[in-house]
Design an enzyme around this catalytic site. Structure first.
Site, mmCIF file in Angstrom:
data_model
loop_
_atom_site.group_PDB
_atom_site.id
_atom_site.type_symbol
_atom_site.label_atom_id
_atom_site.label_comp_id
_atom_site.label_asym_id
_atom_site.label_seq_id
_atom_site.Cartn_x
_atom_site.Cartn_y
_atom_site.Cartn_z
ATOM 1 N N ASP A 433 1.754 1.773 -1.258
ATOM 2 C CA ASP A 433 2.004 0.367 -0.955
ATOM 3 C C ASP A 433 2.672 0.195 0.402
ATOM 4 O O ASP A 433 3.498 1.010 0.819
ATOM 5 C CB ASP A 433 2.897 -0.220 -2.060
ATOM 6 C CG ASP A 433 3.161 -1.698 -1.887
ATOM 7 O OD1 ASP A 433 2.200 -2.471 -1.928
ATOM 8 O OD2 ASP A 433 4.336 -2.061 -1.700
ATOM 9 N N GLU A 486 -2.496 1.202 1.611
ATOM 10 C CA GLU A 486 -2.570 -0.234 1.859
ATOM 11 C C GLU A 486 -2.029 -0.450 3.274
ATOM 12 O O GLU A 486 -0.819 -0.527 3.483
ATOM 13 C CB GLU A 486 -1.742 -1.029 0.848
ATOM 14 C CG GLU A 486 -1.931 -2.520 1.011
ATOM 15 C CD GLU A 486 -0.705 -3.345 0.641
ATOM 16 O OE1 GLU A 486 -0.857 -4.563 0.466
ATOM 17 O OE2 GLU A 486 0.397 -2.781 0.548
#
EC number: 2.4.1.18
Length: 765
Positions: A433, A486
């Site tokens: 993330d 990401e």
């Protein structure tokens, strides 16, 4: 590796206590030499670095002096090889005595501790924690000091074990700036006075073996800060936690027996970039609210397998105090959230998915952590896990703290954590993330709010080195596991090998895949427009093919796109309800055919109209046969099943995802028609033709150039089919190829393009 010795030798040659030997009546013993005042004060205040030097058994004039710290005890009796000796109370809970043993030949012993007013009242019997040598090996400490302990979870934390025939738990914690550390738990009524830990030198690690403490015990660490104040903290390495909002750590030892050896063996032989990868993203607590891990294991694998997805991606399963963070503000990096059960229950869920033929990816959050005062923030009274520079430590967007990735022990904590999930829970991939927030020193920071790196640039060199190390370690240790970033910027080489030096002089970051955030934003922007206006945004659907092979991409329609006022996927679409669903179906088929793997968040597979809510999850009632509009939603779900079925059966859609030769435009510039057409090719050259008509009109006789070597084509998927909720416009099958040139090809097909629909065609062979 577990390099701790299987057992540790005591301070003396141990003699086993014989239970069959009669015990003599308690004998009087002399009091040991009093502790020096300063040493005694530090011990009682929990600021002593070596309590084992004061407590336990040590040579003394006349024998061996034994001392223990037992606050609130009325009496302490030492028991050893037929000997019983009442220790003298020295005040402040200290009990001691000189035993007539020869130094170096003292036997093993236990304490009988009485807390009641009379003999036999409220007694406990326990071995002395302070008669054991450290149970952590020198190699462990060396690797921790170097920041290279790839199995850090085996060295730090709470570990049930048997030492010298005594069962208990070893507690270890890294707190280099603490003046003292003690263990508090339900086993000592949360009073840590009697459980001070010893410092293991320059490693910054503190250790204590507590006899009688086993799995299920609750605990925390009481740390004396540099200023002398105390703070009670959860274990950063805890492998199990209490269920939030409770915050204690739990002693844990897995007893799970895995049944997925066949899955792991097959996974190790795969080449993920040339394999199908269709991902269903899940928020476990809300997929079916109220289900625990084992109940989820009875429902989730069957549902995902029925729809044909190859993988699930779990939003962060690590422990987090605030459910509304969806797991993205982690306090227990080594513990699956207790909201749905124990760690072995989570293993059971992963195992069940594997046995159903479904891979398990998970979101992993090394970019930041919350400021909760019982967790990692200023853990030992100093910035330890976070950067010492407040400007670098504070994340400007999320009210959290950023890890100090330049500190080797912190980097080790995170690298080992990535390995931990893959090895201990058989996770098949990590989606990392917020990578962009890690890579740039000026991320969400204005002028004057950040300091350039040593070369004067904005790149966070420490984060680059960390991501490279993490990826290299995971790929080396865990065959077949993938990592995905990401990352929303144009950072070069996200999915290049770490040894590859590219633009800017940086090596590749080493990820296996990168989320294609640009494709997601552009394509959703296009789809949100009324068809009459789409001609002005046509490039937003074609631009992704300019850079489609610059990285190994995953196309994500994730949870982030269906919350916080962004609307659900179907609600983003223009028009009435029929047109919204038609747009939704056409878009999904375009996405499945586009180069790259695909990911879809739960609820979007049946065109849920409402935004996702972590409180009640998907609107499953929309699929209830008693609901009047049920065919509308079930039809979309049937389409997703068909997309995955055809996708898995068509190597052209995945075998050459990362190769330009696996794709060719047929029609990229028909902006006035809102039409896109392209070919995908498998390794053997077999093609698939994908055609999208993003206008609400039927287009008859729409001619598209195709390879001439196939005499006919057949329609294998049509999002306008009546069974999916469409109008039923279709092409006759098979379609003969006509020798009329089109789009630079010598042969062509005259097609009927359904309204707001995508069709797939393959050669009729």
């Amino acid at each position: 590796m577990n390099v701790s010795p299987p057992s540790a030798r005591p301070h003396w040659r141990r003699k086993h206590v014989r239970d069959d030997k009669p015990l003599s009546p308690p004998r009087e013993v002399e009091a040991p030499t009093p502790l020096p005042g300063q040493e005694r004060a530090r011990l009682l205040a929990g600021t002593h670095h070596d309590p084992h030097a004061l407590l336990g058994a040590h040579p003394a004039p006349g024998g061996v002096a034994v001392r223990t710290l037992r606050p609130y005890a009325k009496a302490v009796t030492l028991v050893a090889e037929g000997l019983r000796a009442d220790l003298r109370h020295e005040g402040d809970g200290l009990f001691g005595g000189v035993l007539p043993w020869e130094p170096g030949a003292a036997p093993g012993y236990e304490f009988v501790i009485r807390y009641g007013a009379g003999p036999g009242e409220d007694e406990i019997t326990t071995a002395d924690p302070y008669r054991f040598l450290p149970t952590l090996g020198e190699v462990d400490l060396h690797l921790i000091g170097e920041g290279r302990h790839e199995e850090l979870w085996r060295a730090l934390g709470a570990h049930p074990m048997t030492v010298e025939g005594v069962r208990g738990t070893r507690f270890t914690v890294w707190a280099p700036n603490a003046r003292g550390v003690r263990v508090a738990g339900d086993f000592n009524h949360w009073d840590p006075t009697a459980a001070p830990m010893r410092s293991l030198g320059s490693s910054g690690v503190w250790e204590l073996f507590l006899p009688g403490v086993g799995t299920g015990a609750l605990y925390k660490f009481d740390l004396a800060r540099p200023d002398g104040s105390h703070t009670l903290r959860a274990d950063p390495m805890a492998r199990r936690t209490e269920c939030p909002p409770a915050t204690a750590s739990v002693v844990e030892a897995s007893s799970y027996t895995w049944q997925d050896a066949e899955w792991l063996a097959a996974r190790a032989q795969t080449a993920p970039h040339r394999e199908p990868l269709s991902v269903y993203e899940v928020h476990l607590p809300s997929w079916r609210p109220g289900l625990d891990y084992r109940e989820l294991a009875e429902q989730l694998p069957a549902y995902v397998r029925d729809l044909g997805f190859t993988h699930v991606e779990l939003m962060p399963p690590a422990e987090h105090p605030f459910g509304g963070s969806w797991g993205y503000q982690v306090t227990g990096f080594y513990a699956p959230t207790a909201r749905m059960g124990a760690p072995d229950d989570f293993r059971y869920l992963v195992d069940a998915l594997h046995q159903a033929g479904i891979g398990v990816l998970m979101d992993w959050v090394p970019a930041h952590f919350p400021k909760d005062e019982w967790a990692l923030a200023a853990f030992d009274g100093t910035p330890l896990y976070e950067h010492p520079d407040p400007a670098r430590a504070e994340h400007p967007d999320w009210g959290t703290l950023e890890f100090d990735l330049g500190r080797r022990e912190v980097r080790n904590f995170l690298v080992a954590n990535a390995v931990y999930w893959c090895e201990e829970f058989h996770i098949d991939g990590l989606r990392v993330d917020a990578v962009a927030s890690m890579l740039y020193l000026d991320y969400s920071r204005g002028e004057g709010q950040w300091t350039p790196n040593v070369y004067g640039g904005r790149e966070n060199l420490e984060a680059v080195a960390f991501l490279q190390e993490m990826n290299a370690t995971v790929y080396r240790r865990c065959p077949g596991v993938i990592t995905a970033a990401e990352e929303s910027t144009a950072w070069p080489g996200v999915t290049r090998a770490t040894h590859h030096v590219g633009e800017g002089g940086f090596g590749g970051l080493g990820f296996g895949f990168k989320w294609n955030m640009g494709w997601m934003h552009d394509s959703l922007e296009y789809m949100s427009k009324e068809p009459v206006h789409r001609r002005y945004h046509h490039g937003e659907m074609t631009f992704s093919l300019v850079y489609a092979w610059s990285e190994n991409y995953i196309l994500p329609i994730s949870h982030d796109e269906v919350v916080h006022g962004k609307r659900s996927l179907v609600a983003k679409m223009p028009g009435d309800w029929w047109q919204q669903r038609a747009n939704h179906r056409a878009y999904l088929a375009f996405m499945w055919a586009h180069p790259g793997k695909q990911l879809l968040f739960m609820g979007q597979e049946f065109a849920q109209g409402a935004e996702w809510s972590e409180e009640h999850g998907p609107d499953w009632w929309l699929l209830d046969p008693s609901y009047a509009a049920e065919p509308d939603h079930r039809g979309v779900r049937d389409l997703v099943r068909a997309l995955n079925t055809e996708y898995l059966a068509t190597p052209a859609l995945w075998e050459r995802d990362t190769e330009p030769a696996g794709f060719a435009w047929v029609l990229a510039d028909a902006a006035e028609d809102n039409v896109l057409a392209f070919l995908r090719f498998a390794a053997d050259g077999s093609p698939l033709l994908a055609v999208s008509n993003f206008s609400p009109v039927v287009r008859e006789g729409y001619r598209l150039g195709v390879p001439e070597q196939w005499e006919g084509w057949r329609e294998v998927l049509n999002t306008d089919a009546a069974r999916y909720g469409g109008s039923g416009v279709a092409n006759a099958t098979p379609l003969p190829v006509e020798p009329e040139p089109a789009h630079g090809r010598p042969a062509s097909l005259p097609l009927v393009l359904p309204p707001l629909a995508t069709i797939w065609l393959r050669p009729a062979v």
